[in-house]
Design a protein around this motif. Structure first.
Motif, short mmCIF file in Angstrom:
data_model
loop_
_atom_site.label_atom_id
_atom_site.label_comp_id
_atom_site.label_asym_id
_atom_site.label_seq_id
_atom_site.Cartn_x
_atom_site.Cartn_y
_atom_site.Cartn_z
N ALA A 71 1.12 -1.48 0.05
CA ALA A 71 0.13 -0.40 -0.22
C ALA A 71 0.91 1.37 0.20
CB ALA A 71 -1.19 0.17 1.58
N GLY A 72 0.13 2.24 -0.39
CA GLY A 72 0.89 3.47 -0.23
C GLY A 72 1.36 4.49 1.30
N THR A 73 0.16 3.73 1.92
CA THR A 73 0.54 4.03 3.32
C THR A 73 1.70 2.79 3.84
OG1 THR A 73 -1.67 3.98 3.61
CG2 THR A 73 -0.58 3.37 5.57
N ALA A 112 -3.68 9.19 6.38
CA ALA A 112 -2.42 8.34 6.12
C ALA A 112 -1.07 8.73 5.61
CB ALA A 112 -2.82 7.47 4.38
N SER A 113 -0.83 9.60 5.18
CA SER A 113 0.46 10.70 4.68
C SER A 113 1.44 10.24 5.96
CB SER A 113 0.34 12.47 4.49
OG SER A 113 -0.68 12.11 2.87
N ASP A 183 4.52 12.75 -0.31
CA ASP A 183 3.84 11.55 -0.74
C ASP A 183 2.68 12.06 -2.15
OD1 ASP A 183 1.06 10.36 -0.69
OD2 ASP A 183 0.85 11.11 1.44
N ALA A 185 0.97 9.99 -3.80
CA ALA A 185 0.15 8.67 -3.66
C ALA A 185 -1.39 9.06 -4.86
CB ALA A 185 -0.22 9.03 -2.28
N GLU A 186 -1.17 11.03 -4.55
CA GLU A 186 -2.35 11.57 -5.83
C GLU A 186 -1.87 11.94 -6.92
OE1 GLU A 186 -5.27 13.35 -3.14
OE2 GLU A 186 -5.27 12.19 -1.93
N SER A 211 0.99 5.74 -4.53
CA SER A 211 0.02 4.71 -4.55
C SER A 211 -0.88 4.34 -5.56
CB SER A 211 -1.67 5.56 -3.42
OG SER A 211 -2.23 4.65 -3.24
N ASN A 213 -3.73 3.03 -5.01
CA ASN A 213 -5.30 2.55 -4.16
C ASN A 213 -6.45 2.40 -5.75
OD1 ASN A 213 -7.82 3.85 -3.24
ND2 ASN A 213 -6.34 3.03 -1.39
N LYS A 216 -6.93 5.47 -6.87
CA LYS A 216 -6.09 6.30 -7.50
C LYS A 216 -5.62 6.17 -9.52
CE LYS A 216 -4.49 7.38 -4.31
NZ LYS A 216 -5.81 7.49 -2.97
C1 PLP Z 1 -2.18 11.53 0.02
C2 PLP Z 1 -2.62 10.32 0.15
N1 PLP Z 1 -1.87 9.46 0.95
C3 PLP Z 1 -1.54 8.12 1.42
C4 PLP Z 1 -2.24 7.23 0.66
C5 PLP Z 1 -2.31 5.83 1.03
O1 PLP Z 1 -2.24 4.94 -0.03
P1 PLP Z 1 -2.96 3.95 0.32
O2 PLP Z 1 -4.53 3.67 -0.07
O3 PLP Z 1 -2.15 2.77 -1.01
O4 PLP Z 1 -2.61 3.07 1.56
C6 PLP Z 1 -3.56 8.30 0.15
C7 PLP Z 1 -4.62 7.01 -0.98
O5 PLP Z 1 -5.17 6.50 -0.25
C8 PLP Z 1 -3.79 9.26 -0.40
O6 PLP Z 1 -4.59 9.80 -1.42
#
Ligand code: PLP
Length: 435
Positions: A71-73, A112-113, A183, A185-186, A211, A213, A216
């Motif tokens: 995961a991005g997290t 999650a950031s 981050d 991710a988006e 990410s 997800n 995304k």
């Molecule tokens: C800005 C941001 N950071 C982190 C994440 C976490 O990524 P993931 O859902 O892949 O864990 C997300 C979205 O899910 C996000 O929008």
């Protein structure tokens, strides 16, 4: 209120199939690579799909290494831990690497950031947002270094696929000897200009994350990546993500480990998506531009970006209602109320109207400094300390850009598969809200 019976919306039909905020868009090859993994029995956290997407994403973004994670997290956690170790040394197994240390964090982002700062026992200090890109305000970051000169780590996100002011933020970080966790991710595929060079988001920090997800710009249903030019950091993240196994015949552990590696099945979906990343960005850009044009006569603006020095991926189109066109509305921690006022509207009226016609919008991500879990954490604005700014004897409450964008903004349906006719209908629903 039943919007479908409200005379303001007369003649508009609800969508037979829901229009989503941002749902997965599959193309066919995803199935091929997943089937291939199953056929060859690489149904694990090793396999050709993982190897291939690590190569392809590193080449696309322009980093030497990409490490595929669950995961991005997970990527953000290990990036934050790497930064913590680099700055403050290895922690005991039952302690985080940031214990006793503050970290400057984007405020308008998904939690999650910045949760990994708490996973690592650090103290997040939230930095207010600027109106130009809805990202971390470099001026507020400068203020934060005046108040907390010892801080050595910044976690910065690019909201809704629009890059923040990274040239300024990188410069401030450098002046103060601070590291950056980026981050992205988006914002996968979004670019910024540094000097006279265009570079991808995901290369701008000392430790960078994306990410996959399901919502995304491209997806594996889940998944994320850590991106770096450092072989040592890539190797460390690979090790930590696979339970920190040592090179011994038995399970031998010198460090705390995690089960954060990506599955080869997920990687198969990502592998099928990568060739469509640029296509998805083009579709999202067209959606953004169509909203921009269709909403131009309303007292609203779109989520802004710097057209000279950034090329967003336009992941989510958002709008912000002008202050003088805001109908009365209030929010609690779970409920909201709004009044109907002619010529005005409010985010929840628009979101409810869209939902009534079977389209999904969403409130702006609620800023971290307003979240109950982080309410006791410092919040720094361009004016300095953003906490405790109100006074029973003096009018006014101080600047809070994030709270203002949250109050007046909303995310619009931004699904790749939405047709222009469907989007026109959504635009019409929004117009009728202001009747
Ligand atoms: C800005 C941001 N950071 C982190 C994440 C976490 O990524 P993931 O859902 O892949 O864990 C997300 C979205 O899910 C996000 O929008």
């Amino acid at each position: 209120m039943d919007f479908t019976k409200d005379t303001r919306f007369a003649g508009i039909e609800p969508f037979a199939n829901k229009i989503w905020l941002s749902s997965p868009t599959m193309h066919g090859d995803e199935q091929k690579w997943v089937d291939e993994a199953i056929r060859t029995n690489w149904v694990s956290t090793v396999g050709a799909n993982i190897n291939e997407i690590e190569k392809e994403i590193a080449a696309y973004i322009g980093t030497r290494y990409a490490v595929a994670l669950s995961a991005g997290t997970a990527a953000l956690h290990l990036a934050t831990k790497l930064a913590g170790e680099k700055l403050y040394g290895q922690a005991r197994p039952n302690q985080g690497t940031l214990q006793g240390h503050r970290v400057f964090c984007s405020d308008c982002t998904f939690d999650a950031s910045i949760n990994p700062v708490a996973y690592e026992d650090g103290d997040a200090v939230f930095i207010d947002t600027e109106y130009d890109t809805w990202n971390m305000d470099p001026a507020a970051l400068e203020k934060a270094f005046e108040i907390y000169p010892d801080v050595q780590l910044i976690v910065v996100a690019h909201l809704y696929g629009i890059p923040g002011k990274m040239e300024e933020i990188k410069q401030i970080a450098e002046e103060h000897g601070a590291l950056i966790v980026e981050d992205a991710a988006e914002s996968l595929g979004a670019k910024v200009k540094l000097g006279d060079q265009w570079v991808e988001t995901g290369t701008l920090g000392d430790y960078n994350c994306i990410s996959f997800n399901g919502n995304k710009i491209i997806t594996g249903s889940a998944g994320g990546m850590f991106l770096t030019d450092s072989k040592e950091d890539a190797d460390k993240v690979r090790k930590w993500s696979t339970q920190s196994r040592e090179a011994a015949p038995w399970y031998q552990h010198e460090e705390i480990g995690y089960n954060y590696r990506m599955s080869n099945i997920i990687a198969g979906i990502v592998r099928g998506q990568i060739p469509h990343l640029d296509g998805h960005i083009a579709q999202k850009k067209a959606i953004y531009e169509r909203y921009m044009e269709g909403l131009a006569d309303l007292p609203v603006s779109m989520n802004p970006f710097d057209a000279e020095r950034s090329e967003p991926n336009f992941w989510l189109s958002c709008l912000l209602i002008d202050e003088d066109a805001m109908a009365l509305s209030v929010r609690g921690d779970r409920e909201y109320l709004y009044a109907r006022e002619s010529g005005k509207s409010s985010p929840h009226e628009i979101l409810d109207a869209l939902a009534a016609f079977n389209a999904e919008g969403r409130p702006i991500w609620k800023p971290m400094h307003m979240q109950p879990i982080y309410r006791t954490h410092p919040f720094i604005t361009v004016e300095g300390n953003g906490r405790g700014c109100s006074n029973a004897y003096i009018e006014g409450t101080g600047v809070d850009v994030g709270a203002d964008i949250f109050r007046r903004g909303l995310c619009l349906p931004s699904d790749n598969k939405m047709t222009s006719e469907q989007q026109d209908r959504i635009i019409e629903v929004i117009h009728r809200c202001f009747k």
